[in-house]
Design an enzyme around this catalytic site. Structure first.
Site, PDB file in Angstrom:
ATOM      1  N   SER A 115       0.835  -1.209   0.000  1.00 27.55           N
ATOM      2  CA  SER A 115       0.000   0.000   0.000  1.00 27.55           C
ATOM      3  C   SER A 115       0.869   1.259   0.000  1.00 27.55           C
ATOM      4  CB  SER A 115      -0.902   0.011   1.231  1.00 27.55           C
ATOM      5  OG  SER A 115      -1.683  -1.156   1.268  1.00 27.55           O
ATOM      6  N   PHE A 133       4.655 -10.406  -6.166  1.00 23.49           N
ATOM      7  CA  PHE A 133       3.226 -10.509  -6.532  1.00 23.49           C
ATOM      8  C   PHE A 133       2.942  -9.933  -7.919  1.00 23.49           C
ATOM      9  CE2 PHE A 133       1.920  -9.992  -1.752  1.00 23.49           C
ATOM     10  CZ  PHE A 133       2.256 -11.308  -1.512  1.00 23.49           C
ATOM     11  N   ILE A 134       3.845 -10.113  -8.860  1.00 23.73           N
ATOM     12  CA  ILE A 134       3.631  -9.490 -10.174  1.00 23.73           C
ATOM     13  C   ILE A 134       2.812 -10.420 -11.073  1.00 23.73           C
ATOM     14  CG2 ILE A 134       4.754  -8.460 -12.202  1.00 23.73           C
ATOM     15  CD1 ILE A 134       5.037  -6.983  -9.357  1.00 23.73           C
ATOM     16  N   HIS A 182     -26.561 -23.013  -2.523  1.00 20.86           N
ATOM     17  CA  HIS A 182     -26.256 -24.375  -2.981  1.00 20.86           C
ATOM     18  C   HIS A 182     -26.164 -25.373  -1.826  1.00 20.86           C
ATOM     19  CE1 HIS A 182     -25.160 -22.423  -6.792  1.00 20.86           C
ATOM     20  NE2 HIS A 182     -25.104 -23.618  -7.340  1.00 20.86           N
ATOM     21  N   GLY A 225     -24.814 -27.803   0.926  1.00 18.73           N
ATOM     22  CA  GLY A 225     -23.584 -28.609   0.967  1.00 18.73           C
ATOM     23  C   GLY A 225     -22.954 -28.797  -0.401  1.00 18.73           C
ATOM     24  N   GLU A 227      -4.462  -3.840  -6.807  1.00 20.05           N
ATOM     25  CA  GLU A 227      -4.639  -2.484  -7.376  1.00 20.05           C
ATOM     26  C   GLU A 227      -5.210  -1.519  -6.329  1.00 20.05           C
ATOM     27  OE1 GLU A 227      -5.651  -2.174 -11.490  1.00 20.05           O
ATOM     28  OE2 GLU A 227      -5.019  -4.229 -11.886  1.00 20.05           O
ATOM     29  N   GLY A 228      -4.791  -1.766  -5.086  1.00 19.82           N
ATOM     30  CA  GLY A 228      -5.233  -0.946  -3.960  1.00 19.82           C
ATOM     31  C   GLY A 228      -6.270  -1.681  -3.144  1.00 19.82           C
ATOM     32  N   THR A 229      -5.981  -1.882  -1.846  1.00 11.97           N
ATOM     33  CA  THR A 229      -6.917  -2.605  -0.977  1.00 11.97           C
ATOM     34  C   THR A 229      -8.161  -1.741  -0.714  1.00 11.97           C
ATOM     35  OG1 THR A 229      -5.965  -1.659   1.019  1.00 11.97           O
ATOM     36  CG2 THR A 229      -4.978  -3.724   0.248  1.00 11.97           C
ATOM     37  N   GLU A 258      -9.097  -0.685   2.065  1.00 10.99           N
ATOM     38  CA  GLU A 258      -8.753   0.392   3.021  1.00 10.99           C
ATOM     39  C   GLU A 258      -8.126   1.562   2.253  1.00 10.99           C
ATOM     40  OE1 GLU A 258      -7.921  -2.960   3.525  1.00 10.99           O
ATOM     41  OE2 GLU A 258      -9.727  -3.127   4.735  1.00 10.99           O
TER      42      GLU A 258
HETATM   43  C1  FAD Z   1      -2.730 -12.126  -6.801  1.00  9.10           C
HETATM   44  C2  FAD Z   1      -2.051 -10.802  -6.720  1.00  9.10           C
HETATM   45  C3  FAD Z   1      -1.670 -10.172  -7.891  1.00  9.10           C
HETATM   46  C4  FAD Z   1      -1.003  -8.944  -7.823  1.00  9.10           C
HETATM   47  N1  FAD Z   1      -0.547  -8.348  -8.980  1.00  9.10           N
HETATM   48  C5  FAD Z   1       0.250  -7.252  -8.903  1.00  9.10           C
HETATM   49  C6  FAD Z   1       0.884  -6.705 -10.084  1.00  9.10           C
HETATM   50  O1  FAD Z   1       0.682  -7.179 -11.188  1.00  9.10           O
HETATM   51  N2  FAD Z   1       1.720  -5.660  -9.933  1.00  9.10           N
HETATM   52  C7  FAD Z   1       1.983  -5.084  -8.711  1.00  9.10           C
HETATM   53  O2  FAD Z   1       2.775  -4.138  -8.665  1.00  9.10           O
HETATM   54  N3  FAD Z   1       1.397  -5.563  -7.587  1.00  9.10           N
HETATM   55  C8  FAD Z   1       0.553  -6.633  -7.654  1.00  9.10           C
HETATM   56  N4  FAD Z   1      -0.042  -7.143  -6.514  1.00  9.10           N
HETATM   57  C9  FAD Z   1       0.222  -6.505  -5.243  1.00  9.10           C
HETATM   58  C10 FAD Z   1      -1.002  -5.822  -4.630  1.00  9.10           C
HETATM   59  O3  FAD Z   1      -1.312  -4.659  -5.323  1.00  9.10           O
HETATM   60  C11 FAD Z   1      -0.700  -5.603  -3.146  1.00  9.10           C
HETATM   61  O4  FAD Z   1      -0.761  -6.875  -2.524  1.00  9.10           O
HETATM   62  C12 FAD Z   1      -1.663  -4.639  -2.477  1.00  9.10           C
HETATM   63  O5  FAD Z   1      -1.488  -3.335  -2.971  1.00  9.10           O
HETATM   64  C13 FAD Z   1      -1.514  -4.626  -0.942  1.00  9.10           C
HETATM   65  O6  FAD Z   1      -0.203  -4.547  -0.561  1.00  9.10           O
HETATM   66  P1  FAD Z   1       0.378  -5.594   0.526  1.00  9.10           P
HETATM   67  O7  FAD Z   1      -0.015  -6.945   0.068  1.00  9.10           O
HETATM   68  O8  FAD Z   1       1.816  -5.318   0.728  1.00  9.10           O
HETATM   69  O9  FAD Z   1      -0.426  -5.262   1.830  1.00  9.10           O
HETATM   70  P2  FAD Z   1      -0.094  -4.129   2.917  1.00  9.10           P
HETATM   71  O10 FAD Z   1       0.084  -2.820   2.231  1.00  9.10           O
HETATM   72  O11 FAD Z   1       0.985  -4.602   3.800  1.00  9.10           O
HETATM   73  O12 FAD Z   1      -1.453  -4.061   3.727  1.00  9.10           O
HETATM   74  C14 FAD Z   1      -1.785  -4.976   4.782  1.00  9.10           C
HETATM   75  C15 FAD Z   1      -3.113  -4.501   5.395  1.00  9.10           C
HETATM   76  O13 FAD Z   1      -2.939  -3.195   5.973  1.00  9.10           O
HETATM   77  C16 FAD Z   1      -3.855  -2.292   5.398  1.00  9.10           C
HETATM   78  N5  FAD Z   1      -3.250  -0.964   5.291  1.00  9.10           N
HETATM   79  C17 FAD Z   1      -2.041  -0.635   4.768  1.00  9.10           C
HETATM   80  N6  FAD Z   1      -1.851   0.680   4.845  1.00  9.10           N
HETATM   81  C18 FAD Z   1      -2.948   1.217   5.408  1.00  9.10           C
HETATM   82  C19 FAD Z   1      -3.358   2.543   5.767  1.00  9.10           C
HETATM   83  N7  FAD Z   1      -2.604   3.604   5.516  1.00  9.10           N
HETATM   84  N8  FAD Z   1      -4.588   2.702   6.335  1.00  9.10           N
HETATM   85  C20 FAD Z   1      -5.392   1.637   6.576  1.00  9.10           C
HETATM   86  N9  FAD Z   1      -5.054   0.354   6.278  1.00  9.10           N
HETATM   87  C21 FAD Z   1      -3.850   0.158   5.702  1.00  9.10           C
HETATM   88  C22 FAD Z   1      -4.186  -2.885   4.011  1.00  9.10           C
HETATM   89  O14 FAD Z   1      -5.399  -2.378   3.503  1.00  9.10           O
HETATM   90  C23 FAD Z   1      -4.219  -4.363   4.360  1.00  9.10           C
HETATM   91  O15 FAD Z   1      -5.465  -4.686   4.918  1.00  9.10           O
HETATM   92  C24 FAD Z   1      -0.748  -8.344  -6.570  1.00  9.10           C
HETATM   93  C25 FAD Z   1      -1.158  -8.993  -5.397  1.00  9.10           C
HETATM   94  C26 FAD Z   1      -1.804 -10.196  -5.458  1.00  9.10           C
HETATM   95  C27 FAD Z   1      -2.192 -10.885  -4.172  1.00  9.10           C
END
Ligand code: FAD
Length: 385
Positions: free
Chosen positions: A132, A156-157, A338, A340, A363-365, A367
């Site tokens: 994030s 995670f690309i 559905h 079981g 692409e952004g959680t 949160e």
């Molecule tokens: C299957 C998959 C495919 C992906 N593909 C790509 C890709 O092609 N290219 C790429 O660059 N990335 C990719 N990602 C990465 C993805 O974008 C990140 O996983 C995502 O942005 C979250 O980052 P993180 O996993 O490090 O979680 P973190 O940022 O560590 O977050 C952990 C938790 O803390 C919360 N959090 C963090 N900061 C804050 C805040 N300021 N306020 C409140 N809550 C917060 C988050 O919402 C989450 O719930 C992919 C991930 C997955 C799982």
């Protein structure tokens, strides 16, 4: 205010829905079970021109508008969410920044090959210590004559090891903070690049997700995308548009689960009647249908704003926040309908539930979506005082 799709958009929707029903949906379960990359789907989409659908005709694309593209992500994801995300990343996270920020030479060098599907695009921002908080990436690009030398590890690309071209975000000037980040077009096969082992994921199992490792990778200076220092802006604006695609993916997944639940409810009998005659089931179906349409409208509105050049960051974040939450909730409700049987892989509804979860993360959680929305609404309220 118009709620009708244009004739072109209706035609594209019909064509991609038919292609999905005929070829993409029938193989989705097998691809998921085998975690097999959907080569056949991508070949088919390329043959039919979809891989270049948002690219201009002068560069080998078909120049379709952004709403039409959004509809395609939704329909493809209704059949196979893994194919949906590969398509989305290719068009939106790789194609779009090249078209928007790239030089004419870069566009002519890469877009025609992307349009035919000869090469797939990928986007590499995330790192083990930077999700994030994108500004905390550590990958560095150091200028050396007419090259940049890249070192770092992305994680995670999507498409790592499968793509032919990577939009890589790295620091060219760490001291300058986020204004010291730059974007590079890195071609697969450049010495020093390697890929991690594909991740063993909960959902979208047919799409490959892996590390991208960069060790003294020499990238020609002509592959700098935009200007030095524009990397953060490029990454954020790319993700703004990308989120609309993920919202569409969530709508597509939810629709697939809803359609299965509706049909099952009409067929499954308990207490001597179809379960669809019980009000509890009817209400679940009514909520699903309503929320799916609401999510679809938010998504199409964000797509329309982007297409018409209006500001759309907040609307894209709202669409993604709402659609992804809706998909997670209603895929679970579809499984519930559905009983079981839904818990068994054979009925495929559990796949939709597993696939839906990722839309709340990448692409952004959710949160982060709330941060984007609240920043904007508070700014708007403050400006009005
Ligand atoms: C299957 C998959 C495919 C992906 N593909 C790509 C890709 O092609 N290219 C790429 O660059 N990335 C990719 N990602 C990465 C993805 O974008 C990140 O996983 C995502 O942005 C979250 O980052 P993180 O996993 O490090 O979680 P973190 O940022 O560590 O977050 C952990 C938790 O803390 C919360 N959090 C963090 N900061 C804050 C805040 N300021 N306020 C409140 N809550 C917060 C988050 O919402 C989450 O719930 C992919 C991930 C997955 C799982």
């Amino acid at each position: 205010m118009r709620f009708e799709l244009t004739e072109d958009q209706k035609e594209i929707k019909k064509a991609i829905a038919e292609l999905t029903d005929r070829y993409i949906a029938p193989v989705a379960d097998e691809l998921d079970k085998e975690s097999r990359y959907p080569e056949e789907n991508l070949k088919l989409l390329a043959q039919q021109g979809y891989m270049g659908m948002t690219f201009p005709e002068t560069l080998g694309g078909i120049g379709a508008d952004f709403v039409a593209y959004t509809i395609c992500v939704e329909e493809i994801s209704r059949g196979c969410a893994s194919t949906g995300v590969i398509f989305e990343v290719h068009q939106s996270l790789a194609g779009w920044p090249i078209l928007y920020y790239g030089t004419e030479e870069q566009k002519h060098r890469f877009i025609p090959k992307m349009a035919t599907g000869e090469i797939l695009g990928a986007f590499a921002l995330t790192e083990p210590g930077a999700g994030s908080d994108a500004a905390s990436i550590r990958t560095q690009a150091v200028k050396d004559g007419d090259h940049y030398v890249l070192n770092g590890r992305k994680c995670f690309i999507s498409g790592s090891g499968k793509a032919g071209l990577y939009v890589v975000i790295a620091y060219t000037d760490k001291e300058a903070g986020s204004r010291g980040m730059s974007a590079f077009l890195v071609e697969a096969g450049t010495p020093g690049m390697s890929y991690g082992k594909p991740e063993d994921k909960m959902g979208i199992r047919a799409s490959t997700t892996a590390d991208l490792i960069l060790e003294d990778v020499r990238v020609p200076a002509k592959n700098l995308l935009g200007k030095e220092g524009e990397g953060f802006k490029i990454a954020l604006s790319t993700l703004d548009g990308g989120r609309i695609g993920i919202a569409a993916q969530a709508v597509g997944i939810a629709r697939a689960a809803y359609e299965k639940a509706r049909d099952y409810a009409l067929k499954r009998e308990q207490f001597g009647k179809p379960i669809a005659s019980f009000q509890a089931i009817q209400w679940m179906l009514a909520d699903m249908a309503t929320d799916i349409e609401a999510a679809q409208l938010l998504t199409y509105r964000a797509a329309y704003l982007k297409q018409t050049g209006a500001r759309f960051s907040k609307e894209a974040a709202m669409a993604k926040l709402f659609a992804s939450r809706m998909a997670v909730h209603h895929t679970s409700q579809a499984l519930q309908i559905h009983g079981g049987y839904g818990y068994m892989r054979e009925y495929q509804v559990e796949r939709h539930m597993r696939d839906a979860k990722i839309t709340e993360i990448y692409e952004g959680t959710s949160e982060v979506m709330r941060l984007v929305i609240s920043a904007q609404i508070l700014k708007e309220a403050g400006a009005g005082r």
